[in-house]
Design a protein around this motif. Structure first.
Motif, PDB file in Angstrom:
ATOM      1  N   MET A  65      93.993 -99.568  48.388  1.00 19.24           N
ATOM      2  CA  MET A  65      95.001 -99.470  47.339  1.00 19.24           C
ATOM      3  C   MET A  65      96.108-100.501  47.523  1.00 19.24           C
ATOM      4  O   MET A  65      97.172-100.410  46.916  1.00 19.24           O
ATOM      5  CB  MET A  65      95.601 -98.058  47.316  1.00 19.24           C
ATOM      6  CG  MET A  65      94.560 -96.969  47.114  1.00 19.24           C
ATOM      7  SD  MET A  65      95.265 -95.352  46.777  1.00 19.24           S
ATOM      8  CE  MET A  65      95.888 -95.609  45.117  1.00 19.24           C
ATOM      9  N   ARG A  66      95.825-101.490  48.336  1.00 17.54           N
ATOM     10  CA  ARG A  66      96.828-102.536  48.573  1.00 17.54           C
ATOM     11  C   ARG A  66      97.150-103.292  47.283  1.00 17.54           C
ATOM     12  O   ARG A  66      98.275-103.744  47.091  1.00 17.54           O
ATOM     13  CB  ARG A  66      96.313-103.499  49.650  1.00 17.54           C
ATOM     14  CG  ARG A  66      97.298-104.571  50.059  1.00 17.54           C
ATOM     15  CD  ARG A  66      96.703-105.447  51.140  1.00 17.54           C
ATOM     16  NE  ARG A  66      96.492-104.693  52.361  1.00 17.54           N
ATOM     17  CZ  ARG A  66      97.425-104.534  53.295  1.00 17.54           C
ATOM     18  NH1 ARG A  66      98.633-105.071  53.120  1.00 17.54           N
ATOM     19  NH2 ARG A  66      97.153-103.867  54.378  1.00 17.54           N
ATOM     20  N   SER A  67      96.153-103.398  46.431  1.00 17.21           N
ATOM     21  CA  SER A  67      96.363-104.061  45.138  1.00 17.21           C
ATOM     22  C   SER A  67      95.260-103.613  44.187  1.00 17.21           C
ATOM     23  O   SER A  67      94.277-102.984  44.594  1.00 17.21           O
ATOM     24  CB  SER A  67      96.341-105.582  45.291  1.00 17.21           C
ATOM     25  OG  SER A  67      95.042-106.018  45.640  1.00 17.21           O
ATOM     26  N   GLN A  68      95.407-103.964  42.927  1.00 19.83           N
ATOM     27  CA  GLN A  68      94.377-103.616  41.941  1.00 19.83           C
ATOM     28  C   GLN A  68      93.076-104.338  42.253  1.00 19.83           C
ATOM     29  O   GLN A  68      91.985-103.809  42.019  1.00 19.83           O
ATOM     30  CB  GLN A  68      94.870-103.990  40.541  1.00 19.83           C
ATOM     31  CG  GLN A  68      93.951-103.515  39.434  1.00 19.83           C
ATOM     32  CD  GLN A  68      93.846-101.999  39.370  1.00 19.83           C
ATOM     33  OE1 GLN A  68      94.849-101.308  39.498  1.00 19.83           O
ATOM     34  NE2 GLN A  68      92.630-101.486  39.177  1.00 19.83           N
ATOM     35  N   VAL A  69      93.187-105.521  42.805  1.00 20.86           N
ATOM     36  CA  VAL A  69      91.985-106.282  43.171  1.00 20.86           C
ATOM     37  C   VAL A  69      91.201-105.529  44.244  1.00 20.86           C
ATOM     38  O   VAL A  69      89.969-105.419  44.174  1.00 20.86           O
ATOM     39  CB  VAL A  69      92.371-107.687  43.659  1.00 20.86           C
ATOM     40  CG1 VAL A  69      91.137-108.416  44.189  1.00 20.86           C
ATOM     41  CG2 VAL A  69      93.028-108.477  42.543  1.00 20.86           C
ATOM     42  N   HIS A  70      91.920-105.016  45.242  1.00 22.12           N
ATOM     43  CA  HIS A  70      91.260-104.256  46.301  1.00 22.12           C
ATOM     44  C   HIS A  70      90.589-103.003  45.736  1.00 22.12           C
ATOM     45  O   HIS A  70      89.457-102.661  46.125  1.00 22.12           O
ATOM     46  CB  HIS A  70      92.276-103.851  47.373  1.00 22.12           C
ATOM     47  CG  HIS A  70      92.735-104.983  48.231  1.00 22.12           C
ATOM     48  ND1 HIS A  70      93.711-105.863  47.817  1.00 22.12           N
ATOM     49  CD2 HIS A  70      92.367-105.374  49.476  1.00 22.12           C
ATOM     50  CE1 HIS A  70      93.934-106.749  48.765  1.00 22.12           C
ATOM     51  NE2 HIS A  70      93.119-106.476  49.797  1.00 22.12           N
ATOM     52  N   MET A  71      91.264-102.329  44.833  1.00 22.11           N
ATOM     53  CA  MET A  71      90.702-101.111  44.241  1.00 22.11           C
ATOM     54  C   MET A  71      89.452-101.423  43.426  1.00 22.11           C
ATOM     55  O   MET A  71      88.449-100.708  43.505  1.00 22.11           O
ATOM     56  CB  MET A  71      91.761-100.433  43.363  1.00 22.11           C
ATOM     57  CG  MET A  71      92.972 -99.920  44.140  1.00 22.11           C
ATOM     58  SD  MET A  71      94.276 -99.259  43.064  1.00 22.11           S
ATOM     59  CE  MET A  71      93.412 -97.902  42.265  1.00 22.11           C
ATOM     60  N   ASN A  77      81.820-102.101  44.929  1.00 27.68           N
ATOM     61  CA  ASN A  77      80.942-101.934  46.095  1.00 27.68           C
ATOM     62  C   ASN A  77      80.257-100.568  46.077  1.00 27.68           C
ATOM     63  O   ASN A  77      79.057-100.463  46.358  1.00 27.68           O
ATOM     64  CB  ASN A  77      81.741-102.099  47.380  1.00 27.68           C
ATOM     65  CG  ASN A  77      82.216-103.527  47.584  1.00 27.68           C
ATOM     66  OD1 ASN A  77      81.625-104.474  47.046  1.00 27.68           O
ATOM     67  ND2 ASN A  77      83.284-103.686  48.345  1.00 27.68           N
ATOM     68  N   LYS A  78      81.007 -99.544  45.744  1.00 25.14           N
ATOM     69  CA  LYS A  78      80.429 -98.202  45.680  1.00 25.14           C
ATOM     70  C   LYS A  78      79.375 -98.106  44.582  1.00 25.14           C
ATOM     71  O   LYS A  78      78.315 -97.498  44.756  1.00 25.14           O
ATOM     72  CB  LYS A  78      81.530 -97.168  45.450  1.00 25.14           C
ATOM     73  CG  LYS A  78      82.488 -97.000  46.619  1.00 25.14           C
ATOM     74  CD  LYS A  78      83.580 -96.005  46.317  1.00 25.14           C
ATOM     75  CE  LYS A  78      83.035 -94.618  46.096  1.00 25.14           C
ATOM     76  NZ  LYS A  78      84.117 -93.626  45.884  1.00 25.14           N
ATOM     77  N   GLU A  79      79.667 -98.719  43.454  1.00 23.77           N
ATOM     78  CA  GLU A  79      78.707 -98.690  42.356  1.00 23.77           C
ATOM     79  C   GLU A  79      77.437 -99.463  42.722  1.00 23.77           C
ATOM     80  O   GLU A  79      76.329 -99.073  42.327  1.00 23.77           O
ATOM     81  CB  GLU A  79      79.341 -99.268  41.103  1.00 23.77           C
ATOM     82  CG  GLU A  79      80.432 -98.383  40.510  1.00 23.77           C
ATOM     83  CD  GLU A  79      81.096 -99.021  39.297  1.00 23.77           C
ATOM     84  OE1 GLU A  79      80.762-100.201  39.004  1.00 23.77           O
ATOM     85  OE2 GLU A  79      81.925 -98.359  38.649  1.00 23.77           O
ATOM     86  N   ALA A  80      77.589-100.528  43.476  1.00 26.23           N
ATOM     87  CA  ALA A  80      76.416-101.306  43.883  1.00 26.23           C
ATOM     88  C   ALA A  80      75.502-100.475  44.776  1.00 26.23           C
ATOM     89  O   ALA A  80      74.276-100.526  44.652  1.00 26.23           O
ATOM     90  CB  ALA A  80      76.864-102.577  44.608  1.00 26.23           C
ATOM     91  N   VAL A  81      76.100 -99.718  45.678  1.00 30.24           N
ATOM     92  CA  VAL A  81      75.306 -98.855  46.559  1.00 30.24           C
ATOM     93  C   VAL A  81      74.582 -97.793  45.732  1.00 30.24           C
ATOM     94  O   VAL A  81      73.372 -97.571  45.880  1.00 30.24           O
ATOM     95  CB  VAL A  81      76.205 -98.189  47.613  1.00 30.24           C
ATOM     96  CG1 VAL A  81      75.403 -97.181  48.429  1.00 30.24           C
ATOM     97  CG2 VAL A  81      76.817 -99.237  48.525  1.00 30.24           C
TER      98      VAL A  81
END
Length: 206
Positions: A65-71, A77-81
């Motif tokens: 949650m450091r930035s919107q990019v990180h989120m 990544n989760k969707e890819a898995v």
């Protein structure tokens, strides 16, 4: 052997309300925790340091949650898995096969980013523990070992004393039994002679 200690834990019905609030997370605690999370996220996004040396703020678990990019990257990544595994399962279903190894390979490949990130964070934790926590922990652990050793020695002395007392008691009871047996054997012939003397008129006349 170590002594067995039994600790009775009261149920929630046996506790006073203030004790329950002191032991369980209340709604007020939950709100305060959420407020702390928001403060930490804001500090992260402002570029403030959140490391092990900061006792008031902690960013562990909030890195994404450091930035919107990180989120967005974490979501992708989760969707890819998820899609990788589900798509392969669909292929297996259509081909009437089931390959666990292939599913595991897809899962491992798609989640490689998470594994590498976890190893990186673990390395940071290890370095911090070795530098700051481990010396203090080892000293405390050594004190606990010394206390346990002393307790074991005291237990051994107590057990030895109990055995010695039991042995002395056993020997005393054995000596008493022998004394009773000797007294019985000595008294028995006298009783028999007296009875014979009373029943024999010749002896009585003499």
């Amino acid at each position: 052997a170590n002594r067995t200690k039994i600790y009775l834990i009261p149920t929630i019905d046996e506790l006073r309300q203030e004790e329950v609030e002191a032991m369980w997370v209340t709604q007020a605690d939950e709100k305060a925790s959420q407020a702390d999370v928001v403060k930490n996220i804001m500090r992260l996004r402002r570029g403030g340091p959140l490391d092990h040396h900061d006792e008031e703020h902690c960013g562990r678990g909030l890195e994404h949650m450091r930035s919107q990019v990180h989120m967005d990257q974490r979501r992708a990544n989760k969707e890819a898995v998820t899609h990788g595994v589900l798509n392969l399962q669909d292929e297996h279903f259509e081909a009437d096969v089931f390959d666990e190894d292939a599913l595991a390979e897809v899962r491992a490949s798609a989640s490689l980013w998470a594994r590498e990130r976890a190893l990186q964070l673990a390395a940071q934790d290890e370095a911090y523990v070795r530098l700051h926590v481990r010396p203090e922990y080892e000293e405390e652990a050594q004190m606990e070992r010394d206390q346990q050793q002393q307790q074991n020695q005291e237990d051994s002395v107590d057990q030895l004393q109990i055995l010695e007392e039991a042995l002395v008691l056993s020997e005393s009871e054995e000596d008493q039994d022998q004394d009773d047996h000797r007294a019985h054997n000595v008294a028995r012939p006298r009783s028999a002679s007296s009875t014979l003397a009373q029943d024999n008129p010749i002896t009585n006349a003499t």
